[in-house]
Design a protein around this motif. Sequence first.
Motif, PDB file in Angstrom:
ATOM      1  N   GLY A   1     -10.172  18.161   0.593  1.00 20.87           N
ATOM      2  CA  GLY A   1     -10.098  16.920   1.537  1.00 20.87           C
ATOM      3  C   GLY A   1      -9.152  15.959   0.784  1.00 20.87           C
ATOM      4  N   LEU A   2      -9.590  15.565  -0.619  1.00 22.06           N
ATOM      5  CA  LEU A   2      -8.915  14.501  -1.290  1.00 22.06           C
ATOM      6  C   LEU A   2      -7.469  14.611  -1.400  1.00 22.06           C
ATOM      7  CD1 LEU A   2     -11.828  13.790  -3.788  1.00 22.06           C
ATOM      8  CD2 LEU A   2     -11.281  12.270  -1.965  1.00 22.06           C
ATOM      9  N   ALA A   3      -7.118  15.964  -1.715  1.00 17.44           N
ATOM     10  CA  ALA A   3      -5.566  16.536  -1.809  1.00 17.44           C
ATOM     11  C   ALA A   3      -4.708  16.234  -0.474  1.00 17.44           C
ATOM     12  CB  ALA A   3      -5.634  17.884  -2.085  1.00 17.44           C
ATOM     13  N   MET A   4      -5.564  16.579   0.629  1.00 15.29           N
ATOM     14  CA  MET A   4      -4.818  16.334   2.122  1.00 15.29           C
ATOM     15  C   MET A   4      -4.652  14.809   2.360  1.00 15.29           C
ATOM     16  SD  MET A   4      -6.191  19.184   4.596  1.00 15.29           S
ATOM     17  CE  MET A   4      -7.925  19.135   4.342  1.00 15.29           C
ATOM     18  N   MET A   5      -5.669  14.112   1.658  1.00 15.66           N
ATOM     19  CA  MET A   5      -5.547  12.504   2.022  1.00 15.66           C
ATOM     20  C   MET A   5      -4.454  12.181   0.847  1.00 15.66           C
ATOM     21  SD  MET A   5      -9.523  11.269   1.760  1.00 15.66           S
ATOM     22  CE  MET A   5      -9.275   9.624   1.707  1.00 15.66           C
ATOM     23  N   ALA A   6      -4.386  12.527  -0.204  1.00 19.24           N
ATOM     24  CA  ALA A   6      -3.297  12.158  -1.044  1.00 19.24           C
ATOM     25  C   ALA A   6      -2.047  12.488  -0.812  1.00 19.24           C
ATOM     26  CB  ALA A   6      -3.799  12.654  -2.506  1.00 19.24           C
ATOM     27  N   LEU A   7      -1.657  13.694  -0.079  1.00 18.13           N
ATOM     28  CA  LEU A   7      -0.372  14.043   0.441  1.00 18.13           C
ATOM     29  C   LEU A   7       0.117  13.163   1.415  1.00 18.13           C
ATOM     30  CD1 LEU A   7      -0.775  17.760   0.640  1.00 18.13           C
ATOM     31  CD2 LEU A   7       0.920  16.645  -0.761  1.00 18.13           C
ATOM     32  N   LEU A   8      -0.829  12.408   2.153  1.00 22.16           N
ATOM     33  CA  LEU A   8      -0.331  11.467   3.254  1.00 22.16           C
ATOM     34  C   LEU A   8      -0.216  10.077   2.325  1.00 22.16           C
ATOM     35  CD1 LEU A   8      -2.472  12.785   6.257  1.00 22.16           C
ATOM     36  CD2 LEU A   8       0.131  12.816   5.891  1.00 22.16           C
ATOM     37  N   TYR A   9      -1.400   9.745   1.811  1.00 23.76           N
ATOM     38  CA  TYR A   9      -1.303   8.389   1.355  1.00 23.76           C
ATOM     39  C   TYR A   9      -0.308   8.077   0.259  1.00 23.76           C
ATOM     40  CZ  TYR A   9      -3.991   4.094   0.887  1.00 23.76           C
ATOM     41  OH  TYR A   9      -4.310   2.776   0.824  1.00 23.76           O
ATOM     42  N   LEU A  10      -0.026   8.771  -0.666  1.00 20.77           N
ATOM     43  CA  LEU A  10       0.924   8.598  -1.643  1.00 20.77           C
ATOM     44  C   LEU A  10       2.259   8.061  -1.000  1.00 20.77           C
ATOM     45  CD1 LEU A  10      -0.537  11.010  -4.722  1.00 20.77           C
ATOM     46  CD2 LEU A  10      -0.706   8.275  -4.424  1.00 20.77           C
ATOM     47  N   PRO A  11       2.758   8.992  -0.309  1.00 25.12           N
ATOM     48  CA  PRO A  11       4.126   8.746   0.285  1.00 25.12           C
ATOM     49  C   PRO A  11       4.068   7.308   1.210  1.00 25.12           C
ATOM     50  CG  PRO A  11       3.692  11.091   0.824  1.00 25.12           C
ATOM     51  CD  PRO A  11       2.333  10.534   0.169  1.00 25.12           C
ATOM     52  N   LEU A  12       2.879   7.171   1.870  1.00 27.28           N
ATOM     53  CA  LEU A  12       2.677   6.055   2.431  1.00 27.28           C
ATOM     54  C   LEU A  12       2.861   4.566   1.534  1.00 27.28           C
ATOM     55  CD1 LEU A  12       2.239   4.457   5.240  1.00 27.28           C
ATOM     56  CD2 LEU A  12      -0.277   4.693   4.659  1.00 27.28           C
ATOM     57  N   ILE A  13       2.459   4.807   0.461  1.00 25.10           N
ATOM     58  CA  ILE A  13       2.246   3.706  -0.479  1.00 25.10           C
ATOM     59  C   ILE A  13       3.863   3.643  -0.911  1.00 25.10           C
ATOM     60  CG2 ILE A  13       1.809   2.935  -2.889  1.00 25.10           C
ATOM     61  CD1 ILE A  13      -0.724   4.307  -2.502  1.00 25.10           C
ATOM     62  N   TYR A  14       4.528   4.546  -1.135  1.00 24.40           N
ATOM     63  CA  TYR A  14       5.787   4.660  -1.497  1.00 24.40           C
ATOM     64  C   TYR A  14       6.663   3.912  -0.398  1.00 24.40           C
ATOM     65  CZ  TYR A  14      10.578   5.812  -2.772  1.00 24.40           C
ATOM     66  OH  TYR A  14      11.870   5.801  -2.806  1.00 24.40           O
ATOM     67  N   PHE A  15       6.520   4.433   0.676  1.00 25.38           N
ATOM     68  CA  PHE A  15       7.570   3.756   1.683  1.00 25.38           C
ATOM     69  C   PHE A  15       7.235   2.442   2.190  1.00 25.38           C
ATOM     70  CE2 PHE A  15       8.566   8.497   2.204  1.00 25.38           C
ATOM     71  CZ  PHE A  15       9.813   8.451   2.120  1.00 25.38           C
ATOM     72  N   THR A  16       5.798   2.085   2.202  1.00 20.57           N
ATOM     73  CA  THR A  16       5.472   0.780   2.351  1.00 20.57           C
ATOM     74  C   THR A  16       6.000  -0.352   1.614  1.00 20.57           C
ATOM     75  OG1 THR A  16       3.230   1.719   3.287  1.00 20.57           O
ATOM     76  CG2 THR A  16       3.180  -0.692   2.694  1.00 20.57           C
ATOM     77  N   ALA A  17       6.043   0.093   0.205  1.00 17.70           N
ATOM     78  CA  ALA A  17       6.715  -0.935  -0.846  1.00 17.70           C
ATOM     79  C   ALA A  17       8.215  -0.674  -0.397  1.00 17.70           C
ATOM     80  CB  ALA A  17       6.366  -0.375  -2.112  1.00 17.70           C
ATOM     81  N   ALA A  18       8.731   0.293  -0.110  1.00 13.27           N
ATOM     82  CA  ALA A  18      10.352   0.434  -0.007  1.00 13.27           C
ATOM     83  C   ALA A  18      10.849  -0.399   0.985  1.00 13.27           C
ATOM     84  CB  ALA A  18      10.796   1.814   0.047  1.00 13.27           C
ATOM     85  N   LEU A  19      10.024  -0.504   2.214  1.00  7.04           N
ATOM     86  CA  LEU A  19      10.323  -1.050   3.485  1.00  7.04           C
ATOM     87  C   LEU A  19       9.958  -2.369   3.594  1.00  7.04           C
ATOM     88  CD1 LEU A  19      10.088   1.905   5.765  1.00  7.04           C
ATOM     89  CD2 LEU A  19      12.227   0.981   4.816  1.00  7.04           C
ATOM     90  N   MET A  20       9.363  -3.181   2.664  1.00  8.84           N
ATOM     91  CA  MET A  20       8.797  -4.614   2.624  1.00  8.84           C
ATOM     92  C   MET A  20       9.846  -5.232   2.970  1.00  8.84           C
ATOM     93  SD  MET A  20       6.828  -6.528  -0.129  1.00  8.84           S
ATOM     94  CE  MET A  20       6.254  -5.112  -1.010  1.00  8.84           C
TER      95      MET A  20
END
Length: 126
Positions: free
Chosen positions: A67-86
Motif C-alpha cells: 500500500g505504501l509503495a502504491m501511494m509513493a508511485l503516485l505521490y512522488l511524481p505529484l511532488i515533482y510536477f507540482t514543483a515543476a509547474l509552480m
Amino acid sequence: MSTLAKPNLVQRLRYICGGTLPPSMAQWVIDDLTGPGAARRYMMRILIPIIPPLCLFLLIPGPMWMGLAMMALLYLPLIYFTAALMYVFRRARLAKHGLDPALADHRERERAAAAREAYERAHGRG
C-alpha cells in the motif's frame, strides 16, 4: 498604513479550490502568489489534501509495504510536477484574477537586477 482586504473563510476555501476573489482583494492575491512563503503555500495546498485519498491504498489486502509503495508511485511524481509547474500555476492564477502574469517574476527580476548591480560595482562598471 492601510489594511489589506483579506478573504473570509468561505472566500479562502473557494480561492484554494481555484475560484477568484473580488477585485478589492487583488493585493492579497498578489502577496499570496508572489510574496514570502508563496512556494510553501502552493506546495501545501496541493500536496496535503491528496494524502487522505492516497491512504485508501492502505486498505487493500496485502502487506503494508504494498500500500505504501502504491501511494509513493503516485505521490512522488505529484511532488515533482507540482514543483515543476509552480511558475505556470502562479501566472495562470494572476491572469485569472485579471492581474498581470508578469508579476509572477517580479521579485526574481528585482533580485537579478540587484545582483547585477552589485557585480558591476565590484568589477568597475557602472
